[in-house]
Design an enzyme around this catalytic site. Structure first.
Site, short mmCIF file in Angstrom:
data_model
loop_
_atom_site.label_atom_id
_atom_site.label_comp_id
_atom_site.label_asym_id
_atom_site.label_seq_id
_atom_site.Cartn_x
_atom_site.Cartn_y
_atom_site.Cartn_z
N GLU A 31 0.84 -1.20 0.00
CA GLU A 31 0.00 0.00 0.00
C GLU A 31 0.87 1.24 0.00
O GLU A 31 2.09 1.16 0.20
CB GLU A 31 -0.94 -0.01 1.22
CG GLU A 31 -1.95 -1.15 1.17
CD GLU A 31 -2.88 -1.20 2.37
OE1 GLU A 31 -2.69 -0.40 3.30
OE2 GLU A 31 -3.78 -2.05 2.37
N HIS A 49 -8.91 9.74 4.09
CA HIS A 49 -8.64 8.71 3.09
C HIS A 49 -8.94 9.31 1.73
O HIS A 49 -10.00 9.90 1.53
CB HIS A 49 -9.52 7.47 3.31
CG HIS A 49 -8.99 6.28 2.59
ND1 HIS A 49 -9.09 6.17 1.21
CD2 HIS A 49 -8.34 5.17 3.01
CE1 HIS A 49 -8.53 5.02 0.84
NE2 HIS A 49 -8.06 4.41 1.91
N SER A 65 -2.46 0.49 11.83
CA SER A 65 -3.37 0.71 12.97
C SER A 65 -3.81 -0.58 13.64
O SER A 65 -3.85 -0.67 14.87
CB SER A 65 -4.59 1.51 12.54
OG SER A 65 -5.14 0.98 11.36
#
Length: 518
Positions: free
Chosen positions: A116, A241, A389
């Protein structure tokens, strides 16, 4: 009154991991978990991406993961915390596997690792595009096997009980003794007295309205800790986001995972121009703050409400295999990704700040711990690296468990007064609550969004003060309802975001103020 050894507020990965570990180790001690919706409704459930863990030691290393995290955090990460969290990753993964969580594997039987934005290597373990949901499922299954855990869904924690609630004994050092809890089905408010209380209450996304978070993400734990005088830090670092599915009506938005850009999708404006290479050499794989700010800039230039994610050049069969949920959701919105671009907009997604904790999860109030998105550990700095997270929640839940395993779990010998709501009435003004909520969300979107200015922030304070006074009056004269408490909590959180934004004089990571550009 309910008396317990451990009170856990929240039923996401942070709260459940701690509860399972402490209940397994001490079968004679009790754990009460309160959660305000159904037991599986949490930010965890909606975490699509995965968990960033160094598994492939030949190509990857702890050193690389640490470096990527520190770069994303833009100089504000605490290096010792980053190192601790990254190095504990493989051990915490082993536990998830033991509890029955399933992760995707490739043809050779090894974990199918994803990549990512901000990551230099493939290191994201995932379960299709519903990783959080799968981890939540495994943890809840284990929770139900442990008879010393009581899970109370549809129970809302109103306030932490601290020294200022006590009538007679006033210990010198401020401490937490549990919480006042509302049973949402009966309207009864009762006391949960606990030797140790863990805040694992998730994020604040709904303060902005346009959010990838579920409607329960109203910052309750942070607001309760703030009112209890715990230290709160880094609230200005709200991560947006870049790619939530655009829906004209707003509200909670469906997340188009960052992994879709990792898979090769392009961002385009309405004219079809691929704009990200103009902003960053990493293009669509730049970190979230840069991609969100770039989209914000494009939208301000064009006046359009959204940009587009183009997947039409990708292998659609492979896409469907990797992202079945996203593919299905697009079809429900009459978007066929073979031929159509997906309309997207940045939406509030993750809070990098929160209740300040040390490496053992201690807050600045005795007997009160925090874990997961409501906590500020120092891992994320000014901007969270994708998929760190869930890893942080697993590591800190373990650290709190380890720390509390060593203490003697002394019962607290204090008398806590019952909740007093004499003189309050059932409000007939529910329309006021909804009206004020919409006002708050519009205020935060328009004045305290991705790109901020001191002028807009100061105007936001004036508007917020009016809302605060109106809601406090309503709170004092009304019987408690969840929606009223949530609104009150969101106003507290908004206050913290705005004031800590004004206090920051340099742009870092997810925080960008045009007045700080030298």
């Amino acid at each position: 009154m309910v008396t317990t050894d451990y009170l856990v507020i929240g039923s996401g990965v942070a709260g459940l991991t701690f509860a399972v570990k402490i209940a397994e180790k001490f079968p004679d001690r009790n754990v009460v978990i309160v959660t305000k919706a159904s037991e599986d409704e949490s930010n965890t459930k909606y975490a699509q991406g995965g968990v960033a863990i160094v598994i492939n030691k030949e190509e990857d290393s702890f050193k690389k993961h640490i470096k990527d995290t520190i770069i994303a955090g833009d100089g504000l990460c605490e290096d010792a915390v980053v190192e601790m969290v990254v190095k504990e990753g493989p051990d915490r993964l082993e536990e998830l596997l033991l509890w029955g969580a399933n992760f995707d594997v490739n043809d050779s039987g090894k974990f199918d690792l994803g990549k990512e934005g901000g990551h230099s290597e493939y290191r994201i373990i995932h379960h299709k595009d519903i990783t959080g949901y799968e981890i939540e499922r495994a943890l809840l299954h284990r929770t139900h096997q442990l008879s010393n855990i009581t899970l109370l869904p549809y129970h809302f924690a109103i306030d932490l009980i601290t020294n200022h609630h006590l009538e007679h004994q006033k210990p010198k050092k401020d401490a937490c003794y549990g919480a006042y809890v509302l049973n949402q089905e009966t309207g009864e408010i009762f006391t949960v007295k606990a030797n140790s209380t863990l805040l694992a209450s998730g994020g604040i996304g709904c303060v902005y309205g346009h959010t990838t978070n579920p409607v329960i993400a109203t910052g309750d734990g942070i607001a309760m800790a703030y009112r209890a005088k715990a230290r709160i830090k880094d609230m200005e670092f709200v991560q947006f986001h870049p790619s939530a599915l655009y829906e004209a009506k707003g509200e909670s938005s469906f997340l188009i995972s960052e992994a879709v850009r990792g898979f090769g999708a392009y961002l385009r404006n309405k004219k079809g121009y691929r704009f990200m290479p103009d902003y960053d050499e990493r293009a669509e794989l730049a970190s979230r703050d840069i991609v969100s700010q770039s989209i914000d800039s494009e939208l301000k230039k064009s006046g359009e409400p959204n940009v587009y994610l183009d997947c039409t050049h990708l292998d659609i069969d492979t896409f469907k295999k990797h992202f079945p949920n996203i593919y299905k959701k697009c079809l429900e919105h009459h978007i066929d990704i073979k031929t159509d671009w997906i309309p997207v907009i940045p939406a509030s997604h993750y809070l990098c700040g929160g209740v300040v904790v040390d490496k053992k999860g201690n807050t600045t109030i005795d007997n009160l711990f925090a874990c997961g998105e409501c906590s500020r550990t120092g891992l994320h700095g000014a901007n969270r690296l994708a998929s760190n997270s869930l890893l942080e929640a697993l590591v800190y839940a373990h650290n709190i468990f380890r720390s509390l395993s060593k203490n003697d779990n002394k019962s607290l010998n204090i008398n806590i007064p019952d909740w007093n709501d004499e003189g309050t009435v059932i409000p007939e003004e529910y329309v006021l609550i909804q009206h004020n909520l919409k006002q708050l969300q519009a205020l935060m979107r328009d004045y305290v969004g991705i790109v901020r200015s001191n002028k807009r922030l100061k105007r936001a304070i004036k508007h917020l003060d009016l809302l605060y006074n109106e809601v406090e009056d309503l709170y004092k004269e009304s019987k408690i309802t969840t929606s009223l408490c949530e609104l009150r909590n969101m106003i507290n959180v908004a206050h913290l975001i705005i004031n800590q934004s004004l206090a920051r004089t340099e742009n870092k990571g997810g925080y960008f103020n045009i007045d700080n550009v030298k």
